[in-house]
Design a protein around this motif. Structure first.
Motif, PDB file in Angstrom:
ATOM      1  N   MET A   1       0.823  -1.190   0.000  1.00 21.75           N
ATOM      2  CA  MET A   1       0.000   0.000   0.000  1.00 21.75           C
ATOM      3  C   MET A   1       0.870   1.257   0.000  1.00 21.75           C
ATOM      4  O   MET A   1       0.504   2.244  -0.610  1.00 21.75           O
ATOM      5  N   ALA A   2       2.012   1.200   0.643  1.00 26.11           N
ATOM      6  CA  ALA A   2       2.894   2.365   0.690  1.00 26.11           C
ATOM      7  C   ALA A   2       3.379   2.741  -0.708  1.00 26.11           C
ATOM      8  O   ALA A   2       3.533   3.920  -1.015  1.00 26.11           O
ATOM      9  N   GLN A   3       3.625   1.713  -1.550  1.00 31.90           N
ATOM     10  CA  GLN A   3       4.065   2.003  -2.917  1.00 31.90           C
ATOM     11  C   GLN A   3       2.969   2.734  -3.699  1.00 31.90           C
ATOM     12  O   GLN A   3       3.256   3.657  -4.443  1.00 31.90           O
ATOM     13  N   LEU A   4       1.728   2.307  -3.507  1.00 31.49           N
ATOM     14  CA  LEU A   4       0.622   2.969  -4.184  1.00 31.49           C
ATOM     15  C   LEU A   4       0.483   4.405  -3.686  1.00 31.49           C
ATOM     16  O   LEU A   4       0.287   5.326  -4.486  1.00 31.49           O
ATOM     17  N   ASP A   5       0.611   4.610  -2.399  1.00 29.51           N
ATOM     18  CA  ASP A   5       0.532   5.963  -1.844  1.00 29.51           C
ATOM     19  C   ASP A   5       1.617   6.860  -2.441  1.00 29.51           C
ATOM     20  O   ASP A   5       1.365   8.019  -2.753  1.00 29.51           O
ATOM     21  N   GLN A   6       2.808   6.311  -2.618  1.00 25.93           N
ATOM     22  CA  GLN A   6       3.904   7.083  -3.211  1.00 25.93           C
ATOM     23  C   GLN A   6       3.605   7.416  -4.667  1.00 25.93           C
ATOM     24  O   GLN A   6       3.872   8.525  -5.122  1.00 25.93           O
ATOM     25  N   LYS A   7       3.038   6.460  -5.391  1.00 28.46           N
ATOM     26  CA  LYS A   7       2.687   6.712  -6.796  1.00 28.46           C
ATOM     27  C   LYS A   7       1.609   7.795  -6.899  1.00 28.46           C
ATOM     28  O   LYS A   7       1.694   8.693  -7.741  1.00 28.46           O
TER      29      LYS A   7
ATOM     30  N   ILE B   1       2.185  11.376  -8.778  1.00 32.72           N
ATOM     31  CA  ILE B   1       1.299  11.836  -9.856  1.00 32.72           C
ATOM     32  C   ILE B   1       0.641  13.157  -9.469  1.00 32.72           C
ATOM     33  O   ILE B   1       0.604  14.098 -10.268  1.00 32.72           O
ATOM     34  N   SER B   2       0.145  13.255  -8.229  1.00 29.14           N
ATOM     35  CA  SER B   2      -0.554  14.481  -7.821  1.00 29.14           C
ATOM     36  C   SER B   2       0.373  15.688  -7.780  1.00 29.14           C
ATOM     37  O   SER B   2      -0.062  16.813  -7.999  1.00 29.14           O
ATOM     38  N   GLU B   3       1.648  15.471  -7.527  1.00 26.68           N
ATOM     39  CA  GLU B   3       2.601  16.586  -7.446  1.00 26.68           C
ATOM     40  C   GLU B   3       3.270  16.923  -8.770  1.00 26.68           C
ATOM     41  O   GLU B   3       3.732  18.050  -8.958  1.00 26.68           O
TER      42      GLU B   3
ATOM     43  N   CYS C   1       2.177  15.694 -12.268  1.00 30.19           N
ATOM     44  CA  CYS C   1       1.488  15.427 -13.533  1.00 30.19           C
ATOM     45  C   CYS C   1       1.351  16.700 -14.377  1.00 30.19           C
ATOM     46  O   CYS C   1       0.696  17.669 -13.995  1.00 30.19           O
ATOM     47  N   LEU C   2       1.998  16.682 -15.524  1.00 33.78           N
ATOM     48  CA  LEU C   2       2.006  17.845 -16.403  1.00 33.78           C
ATOM     49  C   LEU C   2       0.652  18.091 -17.063  1.00 33.78           C
ATOM     50  O   LEU C   2       0.260  19.237 -17.268  1.00 33.78           O
ATOM     51  N   ILE C   3      -0.081  17.033 -17.405  1.00 34.66           N
ATOM     52  CA  ILE C   3      -1.366  17.226 -18.075  1.00 34.66           C
ATOM     53  C   ILE C   3      -2.361  17.905 -17.137  1.00 34.66           C
ATOM     54  O   ILE C   3      -3.146  18.747 -17.577  1.00 34.66           O
ATOM     55  N   VAL C   4      -2.327  17.562 -15.858  1.00 30.08           N
ATOM     56  CA  VAL C   4      -3.219  18.224 -14.902  1.00 30.08           C
ATOM     57  C   VAL C   4      -2.898  19.712 -14.860  1.00 30.08           C
ATOM     58  O   VAL C   4      -3.794  20.559 -14.915  1.00 30.08           O
ATOM     59  N   ARG C   5      -1.639  20.048 -14.812  1.00 32.68           N
ATOM     60  CA  ARG C   5      -1.243  21.456 -14.745  1.00 32.68           C
ATOM     61  C   ARG C   5      -1.580  22.189 -16.043  1.00 32.68           C
ATOM     62  O   ARG C   5      -2.070  23.313 -16.022  1.00 32.68           O
ATOM     63  N   ALA C   6      -1.345  21.537 -17.172  1.00 29.04           N
ATOM     64  CA  ALA C   6      -1.662  22.165 -18.462  1.00 29.04           C
ATOM     65  C   ALA C   6      -3.164  22.421 -18.577  1.00 29.04           C
ATOM     66  O   ALA C   6      -3.586  23.484 -19.044  1.00 29.04           O
ATOM     67  N   ARG C   7      -3.964  21.471 -18.141  1.00 29.03           N
ATOM     68  CA  ARG C   7      -5.423  21.656 -18.215  1.00 29.03           C
ATOM     69  C   ARG C   7      -5.894  22.730 -17.240  1.00 29.03           C
ATOM     70  O   ARG C   7      -6.828  23.472 -17.559  1.00 29.03           O
ATOM     71  N   MET C   8      -5.278  22.825 -16.082  1.00 27.48           N
ATOM     72  CA  MET C   8      -5.625  23.901 -15.147  1.00 27.48           C
ATOM     73  C   MET C   8      -5.314  25.262 -15.774  1.00 27.48           C
ATOM     74  O   MET C   8      -6.121  26.194 -15.693  1.00 27.48           O
ATOM     75  N   ILE C   9      -4.154  25.372 -16.391  1.00 24.61           N
ATOM     76  CA  ILE C   9      -3.779  26.616 -17.064  1.00 24.61           C
ATOM     77  C   ILE C   9      -4.768  26.905 -18.187  1.00 24.61           C
ATOM     78  O   ILE C   9      -5.254  28.031 -18.328  1.00 24.61           O
ATOM     79  N   SER C  10      -5.086  25.893 -18.985  1.00 20.38           N
ATOM     80  CA  SER C  10      -6.008  26.064 -20.104  1.00 20.38           C
ATOM     81  C   SER C  10      -7.377  26.546 -19.627  1.00 20.38           C
ATOM     82  O   SER C  10      -7.951  27.478 -20.199  1.00 20.38           O
TER      83      SER C  10
END
Length: 147
Positions: free
Chosen positions: A1-7, A11-13, A15-24
């Motif tokens: 479970m710790a590995q999943l939490d790290q993943k 991703i939450s910190e 992820c470029l697509i999340v940031r690009a979509r927020m900017i868009s």
């Protein structure tokens, strides 16, 4: 479970697509708000501008330039025809329905200029000079690599 939490954390910190979509979404809201009194959205104004540059355009050509699906362009073009902003052109081979800016579309683009300038200034403030310059450089580099 710790590995999943790290993943999940990575991703939450990062992820470029999340940031690009927020900017868009943020930039779209700025331009759409500025253009709303004119009854046009930023995405429609972009189609009108590209059409004006091309003189006569097809949904495929506009979609290629703006990186939009032809069906998305066609849907918007249909709405803009109904608004009287675009006129149909004769199609010599019958495969596409070319269009051009109508007189009303030209007036709309001209009247949108002050609102677009205000939105552009606000977007630059939100992004900061470095962010705005970086965004322009990235887009230019991407467009050049596709040409």
């Amino acid at each position: 479970m710790a590995q999943l939490d790290q993943k999940i954390e990575t991703i939450s910190e990062e992820c470029l697509i999340v940031r690009a979509r927020m900017i868009s979404r943020t930039l779209s809201a700025i331009y759409d708000t500025a253009l709303r009194p004119l009854g046009v959205k930023a995405s429609q104004l972009n189609i009108l501008v590209v059409t004006g540059k091309l003189g006569v355009a097809t949904p495929g050509e506009v979609g290629c330039i703006l990186h939009l699906e032809a069906s998305t362009v066609s849907r918007n073009v249909d709405r803009m025809r109904k608004q009287g902003w675009l006129d149909d052109e004769a199609d010599p081979d019958g495969r596409a329905t070319p269009f051009r800016l109508s007189a009303s579309g030209r007036r709309l683009v001209a009247s949108a200029w002050p609102a677009w300038q205000r939105a552009q200034e606000e977007a630059r403030e939100v992004l900061g000079k470095t962010g705005a310059d970086d965004l322009s450089r990235i887009a230019d580099r991407m467009w050049r690599s596709e040409a």
